[in-house]
Design a protein around this motif. Structure first.
Motif, PDB file in Angstrom:
ATOM      1  N   GLU A   6       0.952  -1.163   0.070  1.00 67.34           N
ATOM      2  CA  GLU A   6       0.098  -0.121   0.060  1.00 67.34           C
ATOM      3  C   GLU A   6       0.949   1.497   0.112  1.00 67.34           C
ATOM      4  O   GLU A   6       1.957   1.270   0.505  1.00 67.34           O
ATOM      5  N   SER A   7       0.117   2.258  -0.326  1.00 68.20           N
ATOM      6  CA  SER A   7       0.909   3.749  -0.306  1.00 68.20           C
ATOM      7  C   SER A   7      -0.232   4.703  -0.208  1.00 68.20           C
ATOM      8  O   SER A   7      -1.114   4.532  -0.761  1.00 68.20           O
ATOM      9  N   GLY A   8       0.237   5.861  -0.054  1.00 65.88           N
ATOM     10  CA  GLY A   8      -0.498   7.114  -0.155  1.00 65.88           C
ATOM     11  C   GLY A   8      -1.201   7.654   1.291  1.00 65.88           C
ATOM     12  O   GLY A   8      -1.982   8.542   1.302  1.00 65.88           O
ATOM     13  N   GLY A   9      -1.226   6.825   2.283  1.00 63.10           N
ATOM     14  CA  GLY A   9      -1.502   7.287   3.592  1.00 63.10           C
ATOM     15  C   GLY A   9      -0.870   8.835   3.990  1.00 63.10           C
ATOM     16  O   GLY A   9      -0.065   9.113   3.299  1.00 63.10           O
ATOM     17  N   GLY A  10      -1.536   9.171   5.100  1.00 64.46           N
ATOM     18  CA  GLY A  10      -0.732  10.635   5.521  1.00 64.46           C
ATOM     19  C   GLY A  10      -1.884  11.377   6.552  1.00 64.46           C
ATOM     20  O   GLY A  10      -2.827  10.585   7.019  1.00 64.46           O
ATOM     21  N   LEU A  11      -1.509  12.522   6.705  1.00 64.48           N
ATOM     22  CA  LEU A  11      -2.371  13.244   7.570  1.00 64.48           C
ATOM     23  C   LEU A  11      -2.973  14.411   6.755  1.00 64.48           C
ATOM     24  O   LEU A  11      -2.643  14.909   5.825  1.00 64.48           O
ATOM     25  N   VAL A  12      -4.148  14.558   7.047  1.00 66.39           N
ATOM     26  CA  VAL A  12      -5.261  15.369   6.493  1.00 66.39           C
ATOM     27  C   VAL A  12      -6.040  16.250   7.326  1.00 66.39           C
ATOM     28  O   VAL A  12      -6.366  15.602   8.605  1.00 66.39           O
ATOM     29  N   GLN A  13      -6.661  17.243   6.909  1.00 65.47           N
ATOM     30  CA  GLN A  13      -7.476  18.193   7.845  1.00 65.47           C
ATOM     31  C   GLN A  13      -8.978  17.443   7.623  1.00 65.47           C
ATOM     32  O   GLN A  13      -9.268  17.050   6.378  1.00 65.47           O
ATOM     33  N   THR A  14      -9.804  17.803   8.721  1.00 61.70           N
ATOM     34  CA  THR A  14     -11.316  17.482   8.291  1.00 61.70           C
ATOM     35  C   THR A  14     -11.744  18.047   7.091  1.00 61.70           C
ATOM     36  O   THR A  14     -11.657  19.368   6.766  1.00 61.70           O
ATOM     37  N   PHE A  63     -20.897   3.567   5.775  1.00 64.11           N
ATOM     38  CA  PHE A  63     -20.403   4.923   6.189  1.00 64.11           C
ATOM     39  C   PHE A  63     -19.523   5.594   5.330  1.00 64.11           C
ATOM     40  O   PHE A  63     -18.817   6.695   5.499  1.00 64.11           O
ATOM     41  N   VAL A  64     -19.043   4.998   3.983  1.00 65.78           N
ATOM     42  CA  VAL A  64     -18.206   5.598   3.155  1.00 65.78           C
ATOM     43  C   VAL A  64     -18.913   5.937   1.832  1.00 65.78           C
ATOM     44  O   VAL A  64     -18.326   6.901   0.920  1.00 65.78           O
ATOM     45  N   LYS A  65     -20.008   5.397   1.718  1.00 59.02           N
ATOM     46  CA  LYS A  65     -20.818   5.840   0.323  1.00 59.02           C
ATOM     47  C   LYS A  65     -21.108   7.116   0.063  1.00 59.02           C
ATOM     48  O   LYS A  65     -21.278   7.990   0.835  1.00 59.02           O
ATOM     49  N   GLY A  66     -20.620   7.722  -0.982  1.00 56.92           N
ATOM     50  CA  GLY A  66     -20.670   9.047  -1.390  1.00 56.92           C
ATOM     51  C   GLY A  66     -19.484   9.725  -1.103  1.00 56.92           C
ATOM     52  O   GLY A  66     -19.226  10.946  -1.538  1.00 56.92           O
ATOM     53  N   ASN A  87     -13.182  12.706   7.714  1.00 54.36           N
ATOM     54  CA  ASN A  87     -13.404  13.272   9.045  1.00 54.36           C
ATOM     55  C   ASN A  87     -12.642  12.241  10.126  1.00 54.36           C
ATOM     56  O   ASN A  87     -12.161  11.510   9.840  1.00 54.36           O
ATOM     57  N   PRO A  88     -12.539  12.997  11.316  1.00 51.85           N
ATOM     58  CA  PRO A  88     -11.753  12.180  12.230  1.00 51.85           C
ATOM     59  C   PRO A  88     -11.987  10.818  12.486  1.00 51.85           C
ATOM     60  O   PRO A  88     -11.227   9.948  13.091  1.00 51.85           O
ATOM     61  N   GLU A  89     -13.409  10.332  12.327  1.00 52.20           N
ATOM     62  CA  GLU A  89     -13.545   8.778  12.568  1.00 52.20           C
ATOM     63  C   GLU A  89     -13.094   8.070  11.443  1.00 52.20           C
ATOM     64  O   GLU A  89     -13.282   6.991  11.489  1.00 52.20           O
ATOM     65  N   ASP A  90     -12.686   8.667  10.153  1.00 50.25           N
ATOM     66  CA  ASP A  90     -11.877   7.946   9.347  1.00 50.25           C
ATOM     67  C   ASP A  90     -10.442   7.827   9.653  1.00 50.25           C
ATOM     68  O   ASP A  90      -9.692   6.865   8.883  1.00 50.25           O
ATOM     69  N   THR A 118      -4.412   9.683   8.932  1.00 49.85           N
ATOM     70  CA  THR A 118      -5.005  10.245  10.057  1.00 49.85           C
ATOM     71  C   THR A 118      -5.507  11.591   9.719  1.00 49.85           C
ATOM     72  O   THR A 118      -5.161  12.340   8.972  1.00 49.85           O
ATOM     73  N   VAL A 119      -6.858  12.096  10.150  1.00 54.87           N
ATOM     74  CA  VAL A 119      -7.517  12.966   9.927  1.00 54.87           C
ATOM     75  C   VAL A 119      -7.566  14.075  11.161  1.00 54.87           C
ATOM     76  O   VAL A 119      -8.364  13.504  12.131  1.00 54.87           O
TER      77      VAL A 119
END
Length: 121
Positions: A6-14, A63-66, A87-90, A118-119
């Motif tokens: 896998e690749s592409g993870g990271g930190l992002v804001q809501t 919970f991810v649809k759309g 969102n942070p729940e992700d 991480t969100v």
């Protein structure tokens, strides 16, 4: 034995977006059903999304649809997950998977090591 990377993870804001990618190495020549699971802190691992080998059938957790879109990559046995409106729940460790068939997406046969998403709020 299928190896998943896998690749592409990271930190992002809501409200932000991230894209994940995964490549399955398999010398058998089989084109696999692929997908993603995730494990949030303190929770069980859960199914996120999956796609059949041709890329014309997809399945998503409610919970991810759309918000999330799964697609096959341009090369054989690659898969992408575009995640929007995060969102942070992700926040979770996201695992790429290979499944025996599309109907068995929720019982994978192979797992990647995971990539952290991480969100922040």
């Amino acid at each position: 034995q299928v190896q998943l990377t896998e690749s592409g993870g990271g930190l992002v804001q809501t409200g932000g977006s991230l894209g994940l990618s995964c490549a399955a190495s398999d010398e058998s020549g089989i084109i696999h059903v692929m997908g993603w699971f995730r494990r949030a802190p303190g929770k069980e691992r859960e199914f996120v999304a999956g796609v059949n080998w041709r890329g014309d059938r997809t399945d998503y957790a409610d919970f991810v649809k759309g918000r999330f879109t799964i697609s096959r990559g341009n090369t054989k046995n690659t898969v992408n997950l575009q995640m929007n409106n995060l969102n942070p729940e992700d926040t979770a460790l996201y695992y790429c998977i290979v499944a025996p068939s599309f109907s068995k997406l929720r019982t994978p046969s192979s797992w990647g090591q995971g990539t952290q998403v991480t969100v922040s709020s």
